[in-house]
Design an enzyme around this catalytic site. Sequence first.
Site, PDB file in Angstrom:
ATOM      1  N   LYS A 125       0.831  -1.196   0.000  1.00 47.88           N
ATOM      2  CA  LYS A 125       0.000   0.000   0.000  1.00 47.88           C
ATOM      3  C   LYS A 125       0.874   1.257   0.000  1.00 47.88           C
ATOM      4  CE  LYS A 125      -3.957  -2.328   0.649  1.00 47.88           C
ATOM      5  NZ  LYS A 125      -3.459  -3.698   0.746  1.00 47.88           N
ATOM      6  N   LYS A 160      -8.887   1.656   3.778  1.00 46.21           N
ATOM      7  CA  LYS A 160      -8.403   0.277   3.795  1.00 46.21           C
ATOM      8  C   LYS A 160      -7.231   0.115   4.757  1.00 46.21           C
ATOM      9  CE  LYS A 160      -6.074   1.162  -0.654  1.00 46.21           C
ATOM     10  NZ  LYS A 160      -5.991   0.708  -2.056  1.00 46.21           N
ATOM     11  N   ARG A 210      -4.866  -4.986 -13.017  1.00 41.35           N
ATOM     12  CA  ARG A 210      -3.578  -5.509 -12.572  1.00 41.35           C
ATOM     13  C   ARG A 210      -2.626  -5.481 -13.758  1.00 41.35           C
ATOM     14  NH1 ARG A 210      -1.795  -8.790  -8.690  1.00 41.35           N
ATOM     15  NH2 ARG A 210      -2.768  -7.153  -7.416  1.00 41.35           N
ATOM     16  N   ARG A 225     -10.195  -6.179 -13.225  1.00 41.02           N
ATOM     17  CA  ARG A 225     -11.041  -6.894 -12.269  1.00 41.02           C
ATOM     18  C   ARG A 225     -12.244  -6.018 -11.968  1.00 41.02           C
ATOM     19  NH1 ARG A 225      -6.059  -7.364  -8.386  1.00 41.02           N
ATOM     20  NH2 ARG A 225      -5.997  -5.237  -9.193  1.00 41.02           N
ATOM     21  N   ARG A 233     -15.657  -3.507  -4.632  1.00 42.70           N
ATOM     22  CA  ARG A 233     -14.315  -4.057  -4.834  1.00 42.70           C
ATOM     23  C   ARG A 233     -14.253  -4.892  -6.104  1.00 42.70           C
ATOM     24  NH1 ARG A 233     -13.975  -7.228   0.687  1.00 42.70           N
ATOM     25  NH2 ARG A 233     -16.037  -7.779  -0.119  1.00 42.70           N
ATOM     26  N   ASP A 273      -1.571  -1.883  -9.500  1.00 38.82           N
ATOM     27  CA  ASP A 273      -3.022  -1.773  -9.534  1.00 38.82           C
ATOM     28  C   ASP A 273      -3.373  -0.370 -10.005  1.00 38.82           C
ATOM     29  OD1 ASP A 273      -3.207  -4.345  -8.655  1.00 38.82           O
ATOM     30  OD2 ASP A 273      -3.861  -3.851  -6.628  1.00 38.82           O
ATOM     31  N   GLU A 281      -1.961   0.747  -5.873  1.00 43.77           N
ATOM     32  CA  GLU A 281      -1.093  -0.133  -5.088  1.00 43.77           C
ATOM     33  C   GLU A 281       0.047  -0.622  -5.963  1.00 43.77           C
ATOM     34  OE1 GLU A 281      -2.947  -3.391  -3.031  1.00 43.77           O
ATOM     35  OE2 GLU A 281      -4.590  -2.163  -2.272  1.00 43.77           O
ATOM     36  N   ASN A 283       2.087  -4.130  -5.917  1.00 45.36           N
ATOM     37  CA  ASN A 283       2.164  -5.455  -5.317  1.00 45.36           C
ATOM     38  C   ASN A 283       3.526  -6.081  -5.603  1.00 45.36           C
ATOM     39  OD1 ASN A 283      -0.884  -6.224  -4.495  1.00 45.36           O
ATOM     40  ND2 ASN A 283      -0.873  -4.951  -6.328  1.00 45.36           N
TER      41      ASN A 283
END
Length: 317
Positions: A125, A160, A210, A225, A233, A273, A281, A283
């Site tokens: 994050k 979050k 992604r 997504r 979400r 993301d 984000e 990852n």
Amino acid sequence: MNFLFVADPLDLFKTYKDTTFSMMREAQRRGHRIAACLPQDLGWRSGGVVEAEVLRITLTGDADDWYTVDLRERVALKDFDAVLMRKDPPFDAEYIYATHLLEQAEREGAHVVNKPRALRDHPEKLAIMEFPEFTAPTLVTRSDAAVRAFHAEHGDIILKPLDGMGGMGIFRVKQDALNLGSIIETLNKGGAETIMVQRFVPEISQGDKRVLVIAGQPVPYCLARIPQGTEVRGNLAAGGKGVAQPLSADDRRIAEAIGPKLFARGLLLIGLDVIGGSLTEINVTSPTCFQEIHDQTGCDVPALFVDALEAQVKAPI
């Protein structure tokens, strides 16, 4: 080559979509040897080296009984050609301890992917703070008052936790501020824990994308997504629908700016993301979506990754 995957329990893998499984399958297809262990199987003793109790496995090709154990043995991590850290979050104290053991193994000669120090330095994050030019308005704080002020400024926000994955613990609060106080208390534990707040990006309706970056180069397709029903979400674990699509100009611009910098720090694989042209984000622990992109587009992401892994083992950065 001889690869060790430090991962979650093999029996919990959903092989029809698991990215670590797809890496293993491609590696075995090329004739490489595969072993697996859990983070808790790592250990070190003074006078020795970092070792792990590992399972030497063979993939069977069966959808259910997908592997057989050929041998269980204790092996020094430096004896593998590469050690792949693929443990899912949470990014908690035990995860950090595992990276310290892996970093000691590096000092002893092990080749670890992604680099343990880089994993610690880029929590998923918080890593976006280095690249504010690509992010939507974001706040990182423990303060109830700061969150309320951010909401008053932006009206529609996402809150979050910093250590979640798969959409866990994500809340949206609209202009009416319904339940904002309760949500803050739940996430920041009465001011004891730091949380992230971001302005809601309405383009989430078109997907939380992604974008995979391997060895500093973006994979040409991403996985959008898309939230389903009343869900805000898009995460697949939260019921989102994954739709593979070519990278947009914004996706590529962000990936080409960030990818080479993080690759130079030892991050062979990252997953960005992106929602509506905004980075949300980065990852680094166990980026996913290899199989979904491959199945829908024919772009062989596992092969791209193993190509990069083999090249790095032969000539490490």
